[in-house]
Design a protein around this motif. Structure first.
Motif, PDB file in Angstrom:
ATOM      1  N   THR A  65       0.836  -1.209   0.000  1.00 29.85           N
ATOM      2  CA  THR A  65       0.000   0.000   0.000  1.00 29.85           C
ATOM      3  C   THR A  65       0.868   1.255   0.000  1.00 29.85           C
ATOM      4  O   THR A  65       0.623   2.208  -0.753  1.00 29.85           O
ATOM      5  CB  THR A  65      -0.908  -0.011   1.263  1.00 29.85           C
ATOM      6  N   ASP A  88       1.279  -1.852 -10.294  1.00 25.73           N
ATOM      7  CA  ASP A  88       1.154  -2.540  -9.018  1.00 25.73           C
ATOM      8  C   ASP A  88       1.316  -4.030  -9.314  1.00 25.73           C
ATOM      9  O   ASP A  88       0.433  -4.651  -9.915  1.00 25.73           O
ATOM     10  CB  ASP A  88      -0.229  -2.218  -8.430  1.00 25.73           C
ATOM     11  N   SER A 102       4.880  -6.479  -2.478  1.00 28.56           N
ATOM     12  CA  SER A 102       4.614  -6.702  -1.057  1.00 28.56           C
ATOM     13  C   SER A 102       5.077  -8.111  -0.717  1.00 28.56           C
ATOM     14  O   SER A 102       4.834  -9.046  -1.470  1.00 28.56           O
ATOM     15  CB  SER A 102       3.111  -6.556  -0.806  1.00 28.56           C
ATOM     16  N   LYS A 139       2.583 -11.696   0.148  1.00 30.73           N
ATOM     17  CA  LYS A 139       1.876 -12.518  -0.853  1.00 30.73           C
ATOM     18  C   LYS A 139       2.752 -13.666  -1.329  1.00 30.73           C
ATOM     19  O   LYS A 139       2.288 -14.540  -2.044  1.00 30.73           O
ATOM     20  CB  LYS A 139       1.465 -11.665  -2.062  1.00 30.73           C
TER      21      LYS A 139
END
Ligand code: PLP
Length: 399
Positions: free
Chosen positions: A77, A187, A210, A213
């Motif tokens: 994020t 992203d 990230s 994941k």
């Protein structure tokens, strides 16, 4: 020993994954023996610094970029927010135009909305019925005022994959013809471990990741920023990450992220083969055995591990509770918005009717998923749907 039928069957790997053993082992020393602040000068701090440096090299080698182009952040994020707000903050003159797709993660959509409140203009590229963006539709939206395009690599709900090199090519062509400097961010949080992250081949200027994941820890992410891209920091302070992201580094998290991403990349082909086979078996079984079920993910070009289905006339949330009661973890829409009873913005943008959208479920397989998980999930779903079809549907009260 635990009875097999009591085993939790986790089919929500697109929401998050467990930290893998090797990653935990690599992180552990940085909580205790090697606890130094990487910015300090003594030898103890050097160990932490080396841990961060090694992790940065691992991420850079997966991305095929320079180590100086990797910025560690506090999450995917934050990486998305930095790409969007940091680049626009660095544009010193006039209001800008930003293009995002209608199915981006809220990290992108809400960051873009903040820009809109600051007087910038945000345009949404449309998507097809699988949630994919056509590169020519992005091209149509480019103007001399466009500063940034942010289009996700792979969607977190339905798993659709975008033609990132195709979009990059059109932006580059526009830039060279019009003399503009439009930046392109993607992203790639859901793409890691499933698709190539080679930033040169993709042609992107920025890419978000990230760790959680791909069996890394939560609360750590990274943003690739191509050398020369102007970007202002979101977080001011001690000047860590080459003045771009202040705050004492999350050393264990960074170390965990570097290793988790490297391992996910090494195992990528195997992961794709394994999960694709499980997903296809799952889809074939539910299509054959549940009347009226709809398959929403793209039959060939989506992420290999995501099955997104709908049982029109039923609601996703009670179905999830029924599945949970039988030991199956799945998701309705994305985990990040599961508190909401509204159909997700992704399904709405795909043009899905209300009944189908409200009755949708996501099953996402992982590296340790096995054939028996598919069989158990299918029979739990059949039972849940049969039980619920014996009751009046609540779906009409939401529409
Ligand atoms: N982008 C996408 C596509 C995601 O799926 C997620 C998480 O679900 C994020 C961004 C946010 O990442 P994080 O959970 O690290 O903040």
């Amino acid at each position: 020993m635990e009875h097999d039928s009591e085993r939790i069957i986790y089919l929500d790997h697109a929401a998050t994954t467990a930290v893998r053993e090797e990653v935990l082992d690599a992180m552990w020393p940085y909580f205790s023996q090697a606890f130094g602040n990487p910015s300090s000068l003594y030898a103890l701090a050097g160990e932490s610094r080396n841990g961060v440096d090694e992790a940065r090299s691992r991420v850079a080698s997966v991305l095929n970029c320079r180590t100086s182009e990797v910025i560690f952040t506090g999450s995917g994020t934050e990486a998305d927010n930095m790409a969007i707000k940091g680049t626009i903050a660095a544009v010193k003159e006039g209001p800008c135009e930003v293009i995002v797709s209608a199915v981006e993660h809220h990290a992108v959509i809400h960051a873009a909305e903040q820009l809109e409140r600051d007087g910038h203009r945000v345009l949404q590229a449309p998507v097809d019925s699988y949630g994919r963006v056509a590169p020519d539709d992005v091209r149509q939206l480019l103007t001399d005022s466009t500063a940034l395009v942010s289009i996700m690599y792979a969607n977190n709900e339905v798993g659709s994959v975008n033609d990132i090199p195709g979009i990059a090519h059109r932006i580059r062509a526009y830039n060279s013809r019009a003399g503009t400097d439009i930046l392109f961010h993607t992203d790639a949080v859901q793409a890691a471990g499933k698709l190539s992250l080679d930033v040169r081949a993709l042609g992107v200027d920025m890419l978000s990741l990230s760790a959680h994941k791909v069996h890394g820890p939560k609360g750590i992410g990274a943003l690739y920023v191509r050398r020369g891209v102007p970007i202002d920091p979101l977080i001011a302070g001690g000047g860590q990450e080459r003045q771009r992201r202040s705050g004492t580094e999350n050393v264990p998290g960074i170390v965990g992220m570097g290793l988790a991403l490297e391992l996910a990349e090494q195992e990528r082909a195997d992961f794709c083969n394994r999960t694709e086979r499980l997903r296809d078996r799952f889809i074939a079984a539910v299509s054959e055995r549940i009347d009226g079920v709809k398959i929403n993910n793209h039959p060939v070009s989506g992420l290999p591990h995501i099955a997104h289905i709908s049982v029109p006339g039923l609601e996703g949330e009670p179905m999830l509770l029924g599945l949970d009661f039988k030991g199956i973890c799945a998701s309705s829409g994305s985990a990040c918005s599961s508190a909401s009873v509204e159909p997700s913005h992704v399904l709405v943008a795909m043009g899905m009717d209300m009944d189908t959208a409200v009755g949708s479920l996501r099953f996402s397989f992982g590296k340790d998923s096995i054939d028996e998980d598919v069989a158990s999930a299918v029979s739990a779903l059949i039972d849940t749907v049969s039980q619920m079809r014996g009751m009046p549907s609540l779906a009409s009260s939401i529409a």
